[in-house]
Write a protein that holds these residues in place. Structure first.
Motif, short mmCIF file in Angstrom:
data_model
loop_
_atom_site.label_atom_id
_atom_site.label_comp_id
_atom_site.label_asym_id
_atom_site.label_seq_id
_atom_site.Cartn_x
_atom_site.Cartn_y
_atom_site.Cartn_z
N ALA A 239 0.84 -1.21 0.00
CA ALA A 239 0.00 0.00 0.00
C ALA A 239 0.87 1.25 0.00
O ALA A 239 2.04 1.21 0.38
CB ALA A 239 -0.90 0.01 1.23
N LEU A 240 0.26 2.35 -0.42
CA LEU A 240 0.77 3.68 -0.11
C LEU A 240 0.07 4.06 1.18
O LEU A 240 -1.16 3.89 1.29
CB LEU A 240 0.40 4.68 -1.21
N TYR A 241 0.80 4.53 2.16
CA TYR A 241 0.16 4.85 3.43
C TYR A 241 0.84 6.02 4.11
O TYR A 241 1.94 6.44 3.73
CB TYR A 241 0.14 3.62 4.35
N GLY A 242 0.16 6.54 5.10
CA GLY A 242 0.72 7.60 5.93
C GLY A 242 0.10 7.54 7.30
O GLY A 242 -1.06 7.12 7.44
N LYS A 243 0.88 7.93 8.31
CA LYS A 243 0.38 7.93 9.69
C LYS A 243 0.17 9.37 10.15
O LYS A 243 0.92 10.27 9.74
CB LYS A 243 1.38 7.24 10.63
N GLY A 244 -0.85 9.56 10.97
CA GLY A 244 -1.11 10.90 11.49
C GLY A 244 -2.17 10.89 12.56
O GLY A 244 -2.53 9.83 13.09
N ILE A 245 -2.68 12.08 12.85
CA ILE A 245 -3.70 12.27 13.88
C ILE A 245 -4.92 12.92 13.23
O ILE A 245 -4.80 13.91 12.52
CB ILE A 245 -3.19 13.19 15.02
N VAL A 246 -6.08 12.33 13.47
CA VAL A 246 -7.35 12.90 13.02
C VAL A 246 -8.22 13.11 14.26
O VAL A 246 -8.61 12.13 14.91
CB VAL A 246 -8.07 11.97 12.01
N GLU A 247 -8.45 14.37 14.58
CA GLU A 247 -9.28 14.72 15.75
C GLU A 247 -8.87 13.94 17.00
O GLU A 247 -9.70 13.36 17.69
CB GLU A 247 -10.76 14.49 15.44
#
Length: 191
Positions: free
Chosen positions: A44-52
């Protein structure tokens, strides 16, 4: 942690087709929350982060639609999440008009090969889904050709709005719960 997977096909020739509304919704979320979806792993193409306030992995499987389950299985195994609670899959639905959404906590594949493959790899149907309407296949059309086609200008305007709404629905699932999101986003949109 949540894994949010948008289904689609890799490659420029498939960009913004009916089958790629899952990828497009991931792009909306990525832009909104400043998450780069450009790392390559887990097929996959992916990314990590924060959503709310929630840790998320945004993913676009690169296996082609019909093998999406391979990537989803790898992501779940790597991040050790509970797929019934922490997996959200966004994909196209030909039984819904452009602009409409349908959220489900579980269910069958409904003829969608990407979802069939995910169910086969997970061994169950209990995972959250956000279905984005792409319109019914016209009589006489081949289904594969239809889902790989682009939207008309009028359809595209409705779909662009529904991509934003699909992203909003994902946020509602994360911040409230699935039931609240279904109550809000399963209503028919006029227009």
């Amino acid at each position: 942690m949540y894994i949010i997977v948008g289904l689609g096909n890799p490659g420029k020739q498939y960009a913004h087709t009916r089958h790629n509304v899952g990828f497009d919704t991931i792009d909306v979320l990525a832009e909104r929350y400043g998450i780069s979806v450009d790392a390559k792993k887990h097929k996959a193409l992916y990314g990590k982060g924060i959503v709310e306030g929630n840790r998320v992995v945004l993913a676009k499987p690169q296996t082609f639609m019909n093998l999406s389950g391979e990537s989803v299985r790898e992501l779940i195994d790597f991040y050790k999440i509970d797929e019934t609670e922490e997996l959200i899959v966004i994909y196209d639905d030909i039984s819904l008009e452009p602009g409409q959404l349908r959220l489900r906590a579980k269910g069958s594949a409904g003829g969608h090969n990407g979802i069939k493959n995910i169910i086969a790899h997970l061994g169950g149907q209990a995972f959250k889904r956000v279905k984005v309407g792409v319109g019914e296949k016209p009589k006489g059309y081949d289904l594969a050709d239809y889902v790989l086609s682009r939207f008309s200008k009028a359809e595209r305007e409705k779909v662009d709005v529904s991509l934003e709404r699909a992203a909003d629905a994902v946020v509602k699932i994360l911040t409230d719960n699935m039931e609240a999101a279904m109550n809000e986003y399963n209503k028919k949109v006029e227009g």
